[in-house]
Design a protein around this motif. Structure first.
Motif, PDB file in Angstrom:
ATOM      1  N   ILE A   1      -0.220  -0.559  -4.539  1.00 27.46           N
ATOM      2  CA  ILE A   1      -1.522   0.061  -4.771  1.00 27.46           C
ATOM      3  C   ILE A   1      -1.495   1.428  -4.106  1.00 27.46           C
ATOM      4  CG2 ILE A   1      -4.003  -0.109  -4.406  1.00 27.46           C
ATOM      5  CD1 ILE A   1      -3.720  -3.102  -4.288  1.00 27.46           C
ATOM      6  N   ARG A   2      -1.755   2.464  -4.830  1.00 21.66           N
ATOM      7  CA  ARG A   2      -1.672   3.814  -4.310  1.00 21.66           C
ATOM      8  C   ARG A   2      -2.930   4.184  -3.533  1.00 21.66           C
ATOM      9  NH1 ARG A   2       0.782   7.033  -9.577  1.00 21.66           N
ATOM     10  NH2 ARG A   2       2.909   6.194  -9.432  1.00 21.66           N
TER      11      ARG A   2
ATOM     12  N   GLY B   1       4.634 -10.808   8.781  1.00 21.47           N
ATOM     13  CA  GLY B   1       5.671  -9.961   8.210  1.00 21.47           C
ATOM     14  C   GLY B   1       5.179  -8.573   7.812  1.00 21.47           C
ATOM     15  N   ILE B   2       4.828  -7.748   8.780  1.00 20.08           N
ATOM     16  CA  ILE B   2       4.340  -6.395   8.498  1.00 20.08           C
ATOM     17  C   ILE B   2       5.520  -5.422   8.578  1.00 20.08           C
ATOM     18  CG2 ILE B   2       2.780  -4.559   9.255  1.00 20.08           C
ATOM     19  CD1 ILE B   2       0.974  -6.705  10.381  1.00 20.08           C
ATOM     20  N   GLU B   3       5.665  -4.619   7.548  1.00 22.73           N
ATOM     21  CA  GLU B   3       6.748  -3.629   7.472  1.00 22.73           C
ATOM     22  C   GLU B   3       6.179  -2.302   6.991  1.00 22.73           C
ATOM     23  OE1 GLU B   3       9.966  -7.090   6.129  1.00 22.73           O
ATOM     24  OE2 GLU B   3       9.406  -5.469   4.752  1.00 22.73           O
ATOM     25  N   VAL B   4       6.513  -1.248   7.717  1.00 22.23           N
ATOM     26  CA  VAL B   4       5.995   0.089   7.411  1.00 22.23           C
ATOM     27  C   VAL B   4       7.151   1.067   7.388  1.00 22.23           C
ATOM     28  CG1 VAL B   4       4.369   1.906   8.062  1.00 22.23           C
ATOM     29  CG2 VAL B   4       3.824  -0.474   8.572  1.00 22.23           C
ATOM     30  N   GLY B   5       7.216   1.875   6.354  1.00 22.45           N
ATOM     31  CA  GLY B   5       8.198   2.946   6.251  1.00 22.45           C
ATOM     32  C   GLY B   5       7.506   4.237   5.853  1.00 22.45           C
ATOM     33  N   ILE B   6       7.615   5.272   6.692  1.00 26.04           N
ATOM     34  CA  ILE B   6       6.914   6.536   6.461  1.00 26.04           C
ATOM     35  C   ILE B   6       7.926   7.676   6.567  1.00 26.04           C
ATOM     36  CG2 ILE B   6       5.084   8.083   7.252  1.00 26.04           C
ATOM     37  CD1 ILE B   6       3.662   5.692   8.408  1.00 26.04           C
TER      38      ILE B   6
ATOM     39  N   LEU C   1       0.869  -1.176   0.000  1.00 22.05           N
ATOM     40  CA  LEU C   1       0.000   0.000   0.000  1.00 22.05           C
ATOM     41  C   LEU C   1       0.907   1.228   0.000  1.00 22.05           C
ATOM     42  CD1 LEU C   1      -2.833   1.248   0.203  1.00 22.05           C
ATOM     43  CD2 LEU C   1      -2.593   1.149   2.687  1.00 22.05           C
ATOM     44  N   GLU C   2       0.861   1.973  -1.070  1.00 20.34           N
ATOM     45  CA  GLU C   2       1.743   3.127  -1.252  1.00 20.34           C
ATOM     46  C   GLU C   2       1.013   4.402  -0.838  1.00 20.34           C
ATOM     47  OE1 GLU C   2       4.054   5.384  -4.899  1.00 20.34           O
ATOM     48  OE2 GLU C   2       3.793   3.203  -4.934  1.00 20.34           O
ATOM     49  N   ILE C   3       1.568   5.079   0.153  1.00 19.30           N
ATOM     50  CA  ILE C   3       1.006   6.341   0.638  1.00 19.30           C
ATOM     51  C   ILE C   3       1.631   7.459  -0.181  1.00 19.30           C
ATOM     52  CG2 ILE C   3       0.647   7.801   2.663  1.00 19.30           C
ATOM     53  CD1 ILE C   3       1.163   5.316   4.375  1.00 19.30           C
ATOM     54  N   ASP C   4       0.858   8.059  -1.066  1.00 17.74           N
ATOM     55  CA  ASP C   4       1.388   9.069  -1.988  1.00 17.74           C
ATOM     56  C   ASP C   4       0.709  10.413  -1.794  1.00 17.74           C
ATOM     57  OD1 ASP C   4      -1.041   8.139  -2.857  1.00 17.74           O
ATOM     58  OD2 ASP C   4      -0.569   8.276  -4.981  1.00 17.74           O
ATOM     59  N   THR C   5       0.280  10.714  -0.574  1.00 18.92           N
ATOM     60  CA  THR C   5      -0.318  12.005  -0.279  1.00 18.92           C
ATOM     61  C   THR C   5       0.766  12.945   0.239  1.00 18.92           C
ATOM     62  OG1 THR C   5      -0.948  11.171   1.903  1.00 18.92           O
ATOM     63  CG2 THR C   5      -2.572  10.982   0.143  1.00 18.92           C
ATOM     64  N   GLU C   6       0.419  13.822   1.208  1.00 14.96           N
ATOM     65  CA  GLU C   6       1.434  14.723   1.772  1.00 14.96           C
ATOM     66  C   GLU C   6       2.538  13.948   2.479  1.00 14.96           C
ATOM     67  OE1 GLU C   6      -1.739  15.092   2.036  1.00 14.96           O
ATOM     68  OE2 GLU C   6      -2.211  16.988   1.036  1.00 14.96           O
TER      69      GLU C   6
ATOM     70  N   PRO D   1       1.641  16.120  -2.962  1.00 15.40           N
ATOM     71  CA  PRO D   1       0.947  14.947  -3.506  1.00 15.40           C
ATOM     72  C   PRO D   1       1.503  14.575  -4.871  1.00 15.40           C
ATOM     73  CG  PRO D   1      -0.598  16.599  -2.698  1.00 15.40           C
ATOM     74  CD  PRO D   1       0.755  17.242  -2.720  1.00 15.40           C
ATOM     75  N   GLU D   2       1.338  13.309  -5.217  1.00 18.17           N
ATOM     76  CA  GLU D   2       1.824  12.849  -6.505  1.00 18.17           C
ATOM     77  C   GLU D   2       1.060  13.540  -7.628  1.00 18.17           C
ATOM     78  OE1 GLU D   2       4.280  10.903  -7.228  1.00 18.17           O
ATOM     79  OE2 GLU D   2       4.843  10.358  -5.185  1.00 18.17           O
TER      80      GLU D   2
END
Length: 716
Positions: A361-362, A181-186, A153-158, A235-236
């Motif tokens: 998925i954006r 196996g949950i991995e989050v990078g913000i 899940l791609e976070i492409d907002t601010e 935003p993108e």
């Protein structure tokens, strides 16, 4: 005693009652009897045609057959009760053609699901067909459906980031969802990044949410962040590709480039696991399945083992345990709290997303819809949202084994040099000495804060008169200082627990514009100002002034209440660090005050010279030479007096600065501060009770007002 015991007559043993054998004749032949009676009635009469078409006799026959085989669903409900209930519901629904088709639409899926749970043949057939059709890329084992190699899940907002789940297992019999196996990078800002890793999250639906050990790492600086080249706060741009799943995005490329070369070959999520040589011996104790079932089960276990073996958490854990066995005076693996802190510090230097997938998925794509009118219509029913979220929040209490958050000392030193010491260390030797002392404490160490046994719950109200309330309870709070490879791990702070309550206004939830506070008018502000002037109670005046200030800024309050449970233990190293920080702050404040005073004197001198020049040019040109000479001589005298006072004030200020620095150094010396802090901490080590804070956090309402929906609400 012995003579009395011998005189007592011995009791005869109670004869064993013969085991009552269950008569299998009635229950074993009941389904056959029902089948025969149904066939005869269908041949003689015409009315059973609609009954058979509805699916009611098929459902009853399946339940009777499951009862005969001893594998019926809902075994705690008597079979005659189910028989009477199903036929009674059919009798009622048969009076209307609409109700008949509703009964038909509910009865046949129930019949199918009951057969899948009770009988092996239809369950195996369904699994085989699903593997060859729409579940070709999934895994269907017994009553479990497994998903692997999911897109991120791609976070492409601010805020930029990736949310990765390496595998998902859904158990139909227990209604339990497990994420592996949950991995989050913000990317939180241009120089700050947050990485979170969790091995497993278990969600028993409508019961609770159980999260394993959470490891979070706050990274800063160009040498630690992974999404450094990705633009933040924008935003993108609109892309012509409107597909749901995308590849080769900027976030995916940055995550793939952050992985070391040796990690790609051994820890990549795209590499399928190889079959082990003794696969059959590993499953020798498991019930034998058909060849397809055994193959699917083996493949499923291999994927789960592959996720566990390539997890960064498990790899760091194994390395630390092996190092503790080889060397002495290192980490004790039996102390689970210390081991968690060491693991968090160990994985800090690794990438935030160790296993980035090739597709994503954006969020912007999910926010779009092909039916905007339908979405706008549903948003007119905010009551339905509250009714949906109320049971979800009530039944899903979130429990964490632990949460460990770590940061590098190198980044902390860079922040202090940028925001605290600045240029003062180059001007003052005392500040330079304190900076070196603080930097040596941080050095190459990592600092970790660990929270254990966290229980969090949220209550989402149906009635808009109440606020959203979130509660947090933590058993232990600890802070660690760790060197690389956990060669030196020390607990510097320990607290007896922590609890917090967060109240969020209900109108901040989306689609609740109808209860949003109105914009303050000028008349209302004037009335409040008048009330402040006429008030006599000082406390009420201060409260009213705060309300007026927030009214002018258009802000609302989010209330926070937190309590720390005593006792609290602080190590001597941490006390020395606190003393150095306090002393450096005091010395920097004295230097800052001196610089501010110097700047003010310079501004005053410049303004005085400018006024003198303006007064000279504005003199009357026809004045006599004597008058001009007298004015010049008088002003020259005043200028000399002023210069003398300035020189004296500068010398006095310099002397006062030196005296102030020496006074601060004398009063705020290390021993004095350490003694003062030590007295407080010794009392905290023996104290019992709670130390709390309660206050309001202001929230600007302008961004929320910009997203208001103009459509009127139907169910507010």
């Amino acid at each position: 005693m012995s003579s009395r015991s011998t005189d007592v007559p011995k009791r005869r043993p109670v004869p064993k009652q013969p085991a009552v054998k269950r008569k299998a004749g009635v229950s074993g032949s009941l389904h056959l009897t029902f089948l025969a009676v149904t066939a005869v009635v269908a041949l003689v009469f015409r009315w059973p045609f609609r009954w058979i078409l509805s699916g009611a006799p098929q459902l009853i026959y399946a339940l009777l057959l499951g009862e005969a085989k001893g594998n019926r669903v809902l075994p705690f409900v008597p079979i005659w009760t189910i028989f009477a209930t199903v036929n009674f519901m059919y009798a009622v629904c048969s009076t209307s053609w609409l109700l008949f088709w509703v009964f038909w639409a509910a009865c046949w899926p129930t019949f199918t699901i009951a057969c899948l749970f009770m009988f092996d043949a239809p369950a195996g057939l369904a699994r085989r067909l699903s593997r060859k059709t729409f579940l070709r890329d999934l895994h269907f084992i017994n009553d479990q459906i497994a998903f692997f190699d999911l897109p991120a899940l791609e976070i492409d907002t601010e805020v930029k980031g990736l949310f990765v789940i390496r595998g998902v297992t859904l158990s139909l019999s227990t209604m339990t969802l497990v994420a592996h196996g949950i991995e989050v990078g913000i990317k939180l800002s241009d120089e700050i990044e947050l990485g979170i890793q969790v091995d497993k999250v278990t969600v028993p639906l409508f019961r609770e949410i159980h999260v394993d050990d959470v490891y979070a790492n706050i990274k800063g600086g160009e040498w630690e962040v992974m999404f450094g080249d990705v633009p933040y706060g924008k935003p993108e741009e609109e892309d012509s590709d409107d597909s749901m799943i995308v590849a080769d995005t900027a976030l995916l490329k940055a995550a793939a480039a952050a992985r070391p070369a040796e990690m790609v070959s051994t820890m990549t999520a795209d590499a399928p696991p190889t079959d082990s040589e003794d696969t059959k011996s590993a499953f020798s104790s498991v019930k034998r399945l058909s060849p397809d079932e055994e193959k699917a089960n083996t493949k499923y276990r291999q994927y789960i083992s592959h996720i566990e073996d390539t997890s960064s958490i498990q790899i760091a854990k194994k390395q630390l345990i092996e190092k503790s066995r080889r060397e002495e005076n290192t980490l004790d693996p039996d102390k689970i709290d210390d081991l968690r802190a060491a693991i968090c510090a160990q994985i800090h230097n690794g990438p935030s997303i160790p296993h980035p997938p090739s597709k994503s998925i954006r969020v912007s794509t999910l926010s779009k819809t092909s039916y905007p009118n339908v979405k706008r219509w549903l948003h007119r029913f905010p009551f339905l949202y509250r009714v949906m979220l109320f049971p979800i929040c009530y039944f899903h209490t979130v429990k964490f084994n632990s949460v460990s958050a770590a940061g590098s000392g190198k980044w902390f030193v860079a922040l202090m040099q940028k925001y605290l010491f600045k240029h003062y260390s180059s001007q003052d030797g005392e500040i330079r000495r304190l900076e070196a002392r603080i930097s040596s404490f941080f050095a190459e160490a990592n600092f970790c804060v660990e929270l254990t046994k966290i229980v969090s719950s949220a209550s989402f109200p149906i009635n808009t008169n109440y606020d959203i309330k979130c509660q947090f309870d933590m058993a232990d709070v600890m802070a660690y200082r760790s060197l690389p490879d956990a060669v030196d791990l020390k607990r510097v702070v320990e607290l007896g627990g922590l609890d917090a309550i967060l109240n969020v206004p209900i109108f901040l939830f989306p689609h609740h514009e109808h209860i949003f506070p109105e914009m303050p008018t000028d008349l209302k502000k004037m009335e409040l100002e008048t009330a402040i002037q006429e008030a006599e109670n000082t406390a009420k005046v201060m409260q009213a002034q705060k309300t007026l200030k927030q009214m002018k800024k258009d802000e609302a309050n989010m209330h926070i209440s937190a309590h720390a449970h005593l006792p609290m233990v602080i190590s001597q190293e941490m006390l020395n660090f606190i003393a150095a920080i306090v002393k450096a702050t005091k010395v920097i404040e004295s230097d800052k005050d001196f610089e501010d005073a110097k700047v003010l004197r310079e501004l005053k001198r410049v303004s005085t010279n400018a006024s003198d020049s303006e007064s000279v040019t504005s003199m009357n040109s026809v004045a006599s030479d004597a008058t001009v000479s007298e004015d010049k001589s008088f002003k020259a005298f005043l200028r000399k007096v002023d210069t003398g006072f300035k020189d004296a004030s500068q010398k006095t200020a310099a002397g006062m600065r030196k005296a102030g620095v020496s006074t601060v150094s004398a009063m705020a010396n290390d021993r004095w501060i350490a003694r003062l802090v030590g007295k407080v901490t010794r009392k905290l080590e023996k104290a019992q009770g709670e130390v709390g804070y309660s206050g309001d956090v202001p929230i600007a309402l302008a961004p929320y007002r910009a997203r208001h929906e103009d459509d009127a609400k139907i169910l507010p």
